[in-house]
Motif scaffolding. Structure first.
Motif, mmCIF file in Angstrom:
data_model
loop_
_atom_site.group_PDB
_atom_site.id
_atom_site.type_symbol
_atom_site.label_atom_id
_atom_site.label_comp_id
_atom_site.label_asym_id
_atom_site.label_seq_id
_atom_site.Cartn_x
_atom_site.Cartn_y
_atom_site.Cartn_z
ATOM 1 N N GLU A 155 -4.933 0.723 1.167
ATOM 2 C CA GLU A 155 -6.513 0.619 1.559
ATOM 3 C C GLU A 155 -6.516 0.829 3.048
ATOM 4 O O GLU A 155 -5.860 -0.135 3.796
ATOM 5 C CB GLU A 155 -7.293 -0.565 0.787
ATOM 6 C CG GLU A 155 -8.848 -0.283 1.366
ATOM 7 C CD GLU A 155 -9.676 -1.495 0.594
ATOM 8 O OE1 GLU A 155 -10.037 -1.431 -0.626
ATOM 9 O OE2 GLU A 155 -9.845 -2.539 1.162
ATOM 10 N N SER A 156 -7.371 1.537 3.799
ATOM 11 C CA SER A 156 -7.468 1.689 5.045
ATOM 12 C C SER A 156 -7.772 0.267 5.645
ATOM 13 O O SER A 156 -8.762 -0.242 5.180
ATOM 14 C CB SER A 156 -8.361 2.657 5.440
ATOM 15 O OG SER A 156 -9.721 2.661 4.994
ATOM 16 N N ASP A 157 -7.276 -0.287 6.754
ATOM 17 C CA ASP A 157 -7.868 -1.502 7.361
ATOM 18 C C ASP A 157 -9.056 -1.313 8.317
ATOM 19 O O ASP A 157 -9.923 -2.013 7.823
ATOM 20 C CB ASP A 157 -6.535 -1.859 8.356
ATOM 21 C CG ASP A 157 -6.375 -1.044 9.524
ATOM 22 O OD1 ASP A 157 -6.821 0.065 9.454
ATOM 23 O OD2 ASP A 157 -5.766 -1.561 10.514
ATOM 24 N N TYR A 158 -9.433 -0.248 8.892
ATOM 25 C CA TYR A 158 -10.642 0.130 9.463
ATOM 26 C C TYR A 158 -10.679 1.558 9.606
ATOM 27 O O TYR A 158 -9.612 2.327 10.002
ATOM 28 C CB TYR A 158 -10.827 -0.530 10.894
ATOM 29 C CG TYR A 158 -12.120 -0.294 11.361
ATOM 30 C CD1 TYR A 158 -13.146 -1.068 10.606
ATOM 31 C CD2 TYR A 158 -12.630 0.348 12.414
ATOM 32 C CE1 TYR A 158 -14.732 -1.012 11.044
ATOM 33 C CE2 TYR A 158 -13.751 0.786 13.054
ATOM 34 C CZ TYR A 158 -14.974 -0.106 12.321
ATOM 35 O OH TYR A 158 -16.025 0.149 12.606
ATOM 36 N N PHE A 159 -11.745 1.915 9.397
ATOM 37 C CA PHE A 159 -12.011 3.521 9.633
ATOM 38 C C PHE A 159 -12.828 3.856 10.698
ATOM 39 O O PHE A 159 -14.203 3.653 10.599
ATOM 40 C CB PHE A 159 -12.773 4.043 8.258
ATOM 41 C CG PHE A 159 -12.727 5.618 7.853
ATOM 42 C CD1 PHE A 159 -11.642 6.136 6.959
ATOM 43 C CD2 PHE A 159 -13.585 6.416 8.461
ATOM 44 C CE1 PHE A 159 -11.693 7.296 6.575
ATOM 45 C CE2 PHE A 159 -13.609 7.746 8.407
ATOM 46 C CZ PHE A 159 -12.468 8.168 7.437
ATOM 47 N N THR A 179 -7.605 5.830 11.558
ATOM 48 C CA THR A 179 -7.474 4.693 10.526
ATOM 49 C C THR A 179 -5.884 4.303 10.639
ATOM 50 O O THR A 179 -5.117 4.915 11.149
ATOM 51 C CB THR A 179 -7.870 5.190 9.338
ATOM 52 O OG1 THR A 179 -8.018 3.935 8.516
ATOM 53 C CG2 THR A 179 -6.938 5.943 8.501
ATOM 54 N N PHE A 180 -5.502 3.258 9.508
ATOM 55 C CA PHE A 180 -4.296 2.978 9.208
ATOM 56 C C PHE A 180 -4.279 2.564 7.640
ATOM 57 O O PHE A 180 -4.772 1.479 7.345
ATOM 58 C CB PHE A 180 -3.747 1.650 10.058
ATOM 59 C CG PHE A 180 -2.321 1.287 9.765
ATOM 60 C CD1 PHE A 180 -1.254 2.027 10.213
ATOM 61 C CD2 PHE A 180 -1.841 0.518 8.690
ATOM 62 C CE1 PHE A 180 -0.042 1.699 9.878
ATOM 63 C CE2 PHE A 180 -0.678 0.092 8.433
ATOM 64 C CZ PHE A 180 0.217 0.877 9.041
ATOM 65 N N LEU A 181 -3.800 3.316 6.960
ATOM 66 C CA LEU A 181 -3.556 3.297 5.771
ATOM 67 C C LEU A 181 -2.229 3.462 5.177
ATOM 68 O O LEU A 181 -1.484 4.563 5.228
ATOM 69 C CB LEU A 181 -4.305 4.627 4.857
ATOM 70 C CG LEU A 181 -4.131 4.581 3.447
ATOM 71 C CD1 LEU A 181 -4.454 3.341 2.717
ATOM 72 C CD2 LEU A 181 -5.062 5.598 2.777
ATOM 73 N N SER A 182 -1.642 2.117 4.655
ATOM 74 C CA SER A 182 -0.069 2.159 4.297
ATOM 75 C C SER A 182 -0.108 2.149 2.946
ATOM 76 O O SER A 182 -0.634 1.487 2.233
ATOM 77 C CB SER A 182 0.437 0.939 5.106
ATOM 78 O OG SER A 182 1.790 1.115 4.791
ATOM 79 N N PHE A 183 1.073 2.938 2.407
ATOM 80 C CA PHE A 183 1.525 2.886 1.003
ATOM 81 C C PHE A 183 3.054 3.035 0.905
ATOM 82 O O PHE A 183 3.488 3.671 1.737
ATOM 83 C CB PHE A 183 0.661 3.889 0.225
ATOM 84 C CG PHE A 183 0.561 5.197 0.805
ATOM 85 C CD1 PHE A 183 1.717 6.424 0.469
ATOM 86 C CD2 PHE A 183 -0.407 5.358 1.896
ATOM 87 C CE1 PHE A 183 1.542 7.531 1.095
ATOM 88 C CE2 PHE A 183 -0.533 6.657 2.214
ATOM 89 C CZ PHE A 183 0.431 7.699 1.925
#
Length: 358
Positions: A155-159, A179-183
Motif C-alpha cells: 500500500e502506498s505510503d502517501y500519494f 508515491t512509494f509503494l513497495s511489494f
C-alpha cells in the motif's frame, strides 16, 4: 495585401480565451492556409477562412497549439502565471497515448491513473505515474494498492499530486504523482488498485498488524500512535521529497463498539535550534476531526502531509519539530453498555517528533 500581427511568439501559439501578456513584441505575417491533419485513419481539415489564425514568422509557420493538439486527440491545459507556479504560464499537453493509458479506475469514478513508474533498479516498488480527476477531491485521500491473487501485498505510503498544496486538483485536471509503494514480488505477478478514501477513514483489522508487537502497550479502550516516515537514518534529504507524510491511527482495542464525540486535530511544524529549543512555527494544518463509530478492531486512520515547499519556498536545512495537537481527553459512548466514557489520551510514541533536514 499583407496584414501584420504583434504579439508574443513561443514556438506554437497557445489559443486561449484570455490574452497572454507579452514580454517582447515581434512582427509576423498572417498566413491564410488550409491545414489537413492525418491522425491514423482520421482526416481533419482546418481552414483559416473560418477563424483559424496561422502566422508566418521568419519562414516558420505557427499554428494555435490547442487547435492542433486537440485535432490530434491530445488534451491541452493552461494555467496563468502566478507566484504559485514560479510566475510562468503553465502549458500541459497530454497525448492520446497518455490519456488512453489511464486504465486504473478508482471506486465511485473519482479518478483514473496509469503509466506507473517503477524504481530505476526495478527492485519492487512504484514511485509515480499519471492521474486524471473526474470528481471533486476536497477532503479525500488516494491510496494505490498492490495485489497478488486478490490479496493486498502493498500500500502506498502517501500519494502526492504534483503541486497539490498550492493548486488543489479540480475535476478534469491531469497531473503527475509521486508515491512509494513497495511489494516483495516481481511486477508481472502483481496487479494494482486505485482507491479514494475520506481523509479520515475507518480501517478494519489493524490489530492483526499490531498483535504480538504492540499489545503490551495497549491503553484500553483506545490505542493510538503517530509515526514519521521511515528511512530517516541521521536525517532526511530535502531534495528527495516534496512532502513528508506522518501516519496516525486510533484503534478500538476493546470488545465493544465505541462512538467518539467530535475530537479536533491539528498538525504544527516548528523550526528549532539543534537542541529543540527556541521553536518558531513554520506550518500549521487544521485536520478533519475524529468523529463517529468504531467497531472492535477498527481504527480511524489518516496520513498527515508536511509539504516541503509552499508559496514561501522550500524549507531550509536544519532542525524541526513536528507536533500533533490532540485534546488530553476524548469523550466517547460505549454503544454496548450505553455508558459515556473518557479516554485519557496517551499515544504510543508521543505527539512530537524531532526532524533533521539535510
Amino acid at each position: 495585401m499583407k496584414k501584420f500581427w504583434i504579439g508574443m511568439i513561443c514556438g506554437i501559439i497557445l489559443c486561449f480565451a484570455t490574452a497572454a501578456v507579452a514580454s517582447k513584441a515581434v512582427q509576423g505575417t498572417l498566413f491564410p492556409s488550409k491545414i489537413t491533419i492525418y491522425n491514423g485513419a482520421q482526416v481533419k481539415e482546418l481552414s483559416t477562412t473560418k477563424g483559424t489564425v496561422v502566422i508566418n514568422y521568419k519562414n516558420q509557420t505557427y499554428i494555435p497549439l490547442r487547435l492542433f493538439s486537440e485535432s490530434m486527440g491530445s488534451k491541452v491545459n493552461f494555467q496563468s502565471a502566478s507566484s504559485a507556479n514560479g510566475n510562468l504560464n503553465q502549458i500541459q499537453v497530454f497525448s492520446s497515448l497518455t490519456l488512453s493509458g489511464l486504465h486504473l479506475q478508482s471506486n465511485e469514478g473519482y479518478a483514473s491513473a496509469g503509466h506507473l513508474m517503477t524504481s530505476k533498479n526495478d527492485n519492487g516498488y512504484i514511485e509515480g505515474g499519471i492521474i486524471k480527476f473526474n470528481k471533486e477531491m476536497k477532503g479525500k485521500q488516494i491510496v494505490l494498492e498492490a495485489l497478488k491473487d486478490n490479496v493486498v501485498v502493498g500500500e502506498s505510503d502517501y500519494f502526492y499530486i504534483d503541486n497539490e498544496n498550492i493548486n488543489p486538483p479540480k475535476p478534469g485536471d491531469i497531473r503527475s504523482f509521486k508515491t512509494f509503494l513497495s511489494f516483495a514480488y516481481p511486477h508481472k505477478e502483481v496487479t494494482f488498485r486505485l482507491k479514494v478514501l475520506n481523509f479520515v477513514h475507518v480501517k478494519s483489522n489493524p490489530i492483526g498488524e499490531l498483535m504480538g508487537r504492540e499489545a503490551e502497550y495497549y491503553t484500553a479502550p483506545l490505542y493510538g500512535g503517530i509515526t514519521p516516515p521511515f528511512g530517516s537514518g541521521d536525517g532526511y534529504s530535502i531534495a528527495d521529497r516534496a512532502v513528508m507524510p506522518f501516519s496516525f491511527s486510533l484503534t478500538n482495542v476493546s470488545d465493544d463498539t465505541l462512538v467518539l464525540d467530535e475530537t479536533p486535530l491539528s498538525f504544527i511544524v516548528y523550526k528549532t535550534d539543534p537542541d529543540g529549543s527556541n521553536p518558531k512555527k513554520v506550518t500549521e494544518y487544521k485536520l478533519p476531526p475524529l468523529k463517529g463509530k468504531l467497531a472492535p478492531d477498527e481504527a480511524f486512520d489518516l496520513t498527515i502531509p508536511w509539504y516541503m515547499k509552499d508559496e514561501t519556498g522550500t524549507v531550509k536545512p536544519g532542525d524541526y519539530l513536528a507536533s500533533l495537537v490532540i485534546p488530553e481527553k476524548i469523550h466517547l459512548l460505549n454503544e454496548t453498555t450505553g455508558k459515556k466514557q473518557v479516554w485519557n489520551v496517551s499515544l504510543r510514541y508521543g505527539t512530537q517528533f524531532g526532524i533533521k533536514m539535510l
